[in-house]
Design a protein around this motif. Structure first.
Motif, PDB file in Angstrom:
ATOM      1  N   TYR A 204      26.625  -6.169  42.695  1.00  0.00           N
ATOM      2  CA  TYR A 204      26.463  -5.729  41.310  1.00  0.00           C
ATOM      3  C   TYR A 204      25.884  -6.819  40.403  1.00  0.00           C
ATOM      4  O   TYR A 204      25.618  -6.563  39.231  1.00  0.00           O
ATOM      5  N   ASN A 205      25.729  -8.033  40.926  1.00  0.00           N
ATOM      6  CA  ASN A 205      25.290  -9.144  40.069  1.00  0.00           C
ATOM      7  C   ASN A 205      23.951  -8.886  39.389  1.00  0.00           C
ATOM      8  O   ASN A 205      23.755  -9.211  38.218  1.00  0.00           O
ATOM      9  N   SER A 206      23.005  -8.307  40.116  1.00  0.00           N
ATOM     10  CA  SER A 206      21.682  -8.052  39.528  1.00  0.00           C
ATOM     11  C   SER A 206      21.769  -7.020  38.412  1.00  0.00           C
ATOM     12  O   SER A 206      21.037  -7.106  37.416  1.00  0.00           O
ATOM     13  N   ILE A 207      22.685  -6.053  38.555  1.00  0.00           N
ATOM     14  CA  ILE A 207      22.868  -5.038  37.506  1.00  0.00           C
ATOM     15  C   ILE A 207      23.468  -5.681  36.265  1.00  0.00           C
ATOM     16  O   ILE A 207      23.012  -5.440  35.136  1.00  0.00           O
ATOM     17  N   ILE A 208      24.479  -6.529  36.470  1.00  0.00           N
ATOM     18  CA  ILE A 208      25.119  -7.213  35.346  1.00  0.00           C
ATOM     19  C   ILE A 208      24.100  -8.084  34.609  1.00  0.00           C
ATOM     20  O   ILE A 208      24.030  -8.070  33.378  1.00  0.00           O
ATOM     21  N   THR A 209      23.289  -8.809  35.367  1.00  0.00           N
ATOM     22  CA  THR A 209      22.276  -9.695  34.763  1.00  0.00           C
ATOM     23  C   THR A 209      21.280  -8.908  33.922  1.00  0.00           C
ATOM     24  O   THR A 209      20.946  -9.302  32.790  1.00  0.00           O
ATOM     25  N   LYS A 210      20.809  -7.781  34.463  1.00  0.00           N
ATOM     26  CA  LYS A 210      19.819  -6.986  33.733  1.00  0.00           C
ATOM     27  C   LYS A 210      20.439  -6.338  32.492  1.00  0.00           C
ATOM     28  O   LYS A 210      19.803  -6.267  31.434  1.00  0.00           O
ATOM     29  N   CYS A 211      21.680  -5.884  32.596  1.00  0.00           N
ATOM     30  CA  CYS A 211      22.356  -5.256  31.448  1.00  0.00           C
ATOM     31  C   CYS A 211      22.538  -6.241  30.296  1.00  0.00           C
ATOM     32  O   CYS A 211      22.478  -5.849  29.119  1.00  0.00           O
ATOM     33  N   THR A 212      22.786  -7.501  30.615  1.00  0.00           N
ATOM     34  CA  THR A 212      23.211  -8.474  29.600  1.00  0.00           C
ATOM     35  C   THR A 212      22.101  -9.430  29.172  1.00  0.00           C
ATOM     36  O   THR A 212      22.372 -10.541  28.713  1.00  0.00           O
ATOM     37  N   GLN A 213      20.861  -9.027  29.318  1.00  0.00           N
ATOM     38  CA  GLN A 213      19.745  -9.837  28.832  1.00  0.00           C
ATOM     39  C   GLN A 213      19.814  -9.955  27.305  1.00  0.00           C
ATOM     40  O   GLN A 213      20.181  -9.004  26.602  1.00  0.00           O
ATOM     41  N   ILE A 214      19.476 -11.126  26.783  1.00  0.00           N
ATOM     42  CA  ILE A 214      19.483 -11.339  25.333  1.00  0.00           C
ATOM     43  C   ILE A 214      18.493 -10.402  24.647  1.00  0.00           C
ATOM     44  O   ILE A 214      18.796  -9.792  23.616  1.00  0.00           O
ATOM     45  N   ASP A 215      17.313 -10.270  25.219  1.00  0.00           N
ATOM     46  CA  ASP A 215      16.282  -9.395  24.666  1.00  0.00           C
ATOM     47  C   ASP A 215      16.546  -7.968  25.126  1.00  0.00           C
ATOM     48  O   ASP A 215      16.513  -7.679  26.334  1.00  0.00           O
ATOM     49  N   PRO A 216      16.810  -7.023  24.195  1.00  0.00           N
ATOM     50  CA  PRO A 216      17.080  -5.631  24.583  1.00  0.00           C
ATOM     51  C   PRO A 216      15.980  -5.025  25.447  1.00  0.00           C
ATOM     52  O   PRO A 216      16.265  -4.182  26.316  1.00  0.00           O
ATOM     53  N   ALA A 217      14.746  -5.444  25.255  1.00  0.00           N
ATOM     54  CA  ALA A 217      13.631  -4.893  26.021  1.00  0.00           C
ATOM     55  C   ALA A 217      13.713  -5.253  27.502  1.00  0.00           C
ATOM     56  O   ALA A 217      13.096  -4.591  28.343  1.00  0.00           O
ATOM     57  N   GLU A 218      14.482  -6.318  27.823  1.00  0.00           N
ATOM     58  CA  GLU A 218      14.635  -6.750  29.213  1.00  0.00           C
ATOM     59  C   GLU A 218      15.789  -6.036  29.918  1.00  0.00           C
ATOM     60  O   GLU A 218      15.988  -6.207  31.120  1.00  0.00           O
ATOM     61  N   ARG A 219      16.569  -5.274  29.187  1.00  0.00           N
ATOM     62  CA  ARG A 219      17.675  -4.518  29.785  1.00  0.00           C
ATOM     63  C   ARG A 219      17.146  -3.203  30.363  1.00  0.00           C
ATOM     64  O   ARG A 219      15.956  -2.922  30.287  1.00  0.00           O
ATOM     65  N   TYR A 220      18.039  -2.413  30.934  1.00  0.00           N
ATOM     66  CA  TYR A 220      17.625  -1.100  31.420  1.00  0.00           C
ATOM     67  C   TYR A 220      17.069  -0.285  30.259  1.00  0.00           C
ATOM     68  O   TYR A 220      17.586  -0.338  29.139  1.00  0.00           O
TER      69      TYR A 220
END
Length: 357
Positions: A204-220
């Protein structure tokens, strides 16, 4: 209209204080004797509560009534029996199936909120705002901080949220969007994962990393993409045979490993095995009789399988997720009847094709 609402709310008598500083009380309707939750809010968006009242969201407590006066909003909402996700995390007994199921439940709730026009952003997703029901479903609470998403807004006018779970944009670095809720879900997923010692959870680490990006555009991009990622990761997690994973394959009654439950389950399984496998049917013998015995046994076994949600089978019947107890158990009953009917049809086809030819 407001007078009528105030009068209606006066019929709810406080029977217990749940959280006095936050204005949360357990109340009982004086005529129906049903139990509800009463909240007295100082910070709120009444339009959000009007929306939830007019268009109930599956996976959230139903708003029964509300009344606004002197800058305070009093709401009566459905009472959800269960424990908070925070308690589950502190117990350190979450399984990979629990985490996956809760995350998918919350994605389903947020999917409904985000698909509204305009989208509703919760903005305060945290373990204490999630109730796990007695039938192991995640329910999202507390819309005090919720707001409508506005594409033209550059930053939030009111900064709300809980430190540690709130996204950066909630601190004045931008405007809250559906990605704001995705950030909080990522933080909560990390907290659930950190409470375990299961070697499969790094998936799940990659999902957590993508969800918690500082820039909203980098999240899902949206909650649907997040759920798809969760489903794909869950499917690739190998069976590492941890005690928790092994327990998830045990039949109902044995998964909790509580002696009294295992005793009751053993008695039930022994009884139905004896009843079904010694069954005598007039004018039926040999292999045909054994087919009928085995299929009857499978029908009896479908009852605990459906009722106790073995291997998350209740997901096949969407209304099983309902927070309404009657609807929930109606869904389980329909699911069990469906399983029995399918088994019966298969038995008839086999007997017609092989034994009555």
């Amino acid at each position: 209209m407001d007078i009528n609402r105030k009068l209606a709310i006066s019929y709810y008598k406080t029977i217990a204080t749940i959280n006095e500083p936050h204005g949360i009380f357990l109340v009982q309707h004086q005529e129906t004797q049903k139990i509800f939750i009463k909240k007295v809010l100082d910070v709120y968006n009444i339009d959000i509560y009007k929306c939830l009242y007019d268009s109930p969201i599956l996976g959230t407590p139903q708003i029964i009534d509300y009344y606004e006066e002197d800058g305070q909003l009093t709401i009566i909402e459905e009472f959800i029996s269960g424990c908070s996700l925070q308690e589950k995390i502190l117990s350190k007994k979450l399984s990979i199936e629990d985490i996956h199921s809760y995350m998918c439940d919350l994605c389903d709730v947020l999917g409904q909120l985000h698909s509204m026009n305009p989208a509703v952003v919760h903005r305060d997703i945290k373990p204490s705002n999630v109730i796990i029901t007695n039938y192991n479903r995640a329910i999202l609470l507390d819309f005090n901080a919720a707001k409508y998403f506005s594409p033209s807004s550059t930053e939030d006018t009111v900064l709300l949220g809980t430190q540690g779970y709130a996204a950066p944009e909630q601190y004045g670095f931008g405007s809250s969007t559906p990605q704001t809720d995705i950030y909080s879900l990522g933080i909560m997923l990390k907290e659930m994962v950190d409470s375990t010692n299961d070697g499969s959870f790094p998936k799940y680490n990659s999902i957590i990393t993508k969800c918690t990006q500082i820039d909203p555009a980098e999240r899902y991009k949206n909650i649907k993409d997040l759920k798809s990622a969760l489903l794909s990761k869950f499917e690739t997690i190998p069976n590492i045979n941890t005690p928790t994973e092994q327990a998830s394959f045990l039949p109902p009654g044995f998964r909790s490993k509580r002696p009294w439950k295992m005793l009751v389950a053993s008695a039930y399984y022994i009884f139905i095995c004896w009843l079904c496998l010694t069954l005598q049917v007039k004018n039926v013998s040999g292999l045909a009789l054994w087919f009928e015995r085995v299929f009857l046994l499978a029908m009896f076994l479908s009852i605990p399988v459906s009722y106790f949600n073995y291997r998350n089978i209740q997901k096949l019947m969407p209304i099983c997720k309902s927070t309404n107890r009657f609807v929930h158990y109606l869904g389980i009953t329909i699911l069990d009847i469906t399983i029995i009917f399918i088994l019966f049809i298969i038995l008839v086809i086999i007997e017609t094709g092989f034994f009555n030819a």
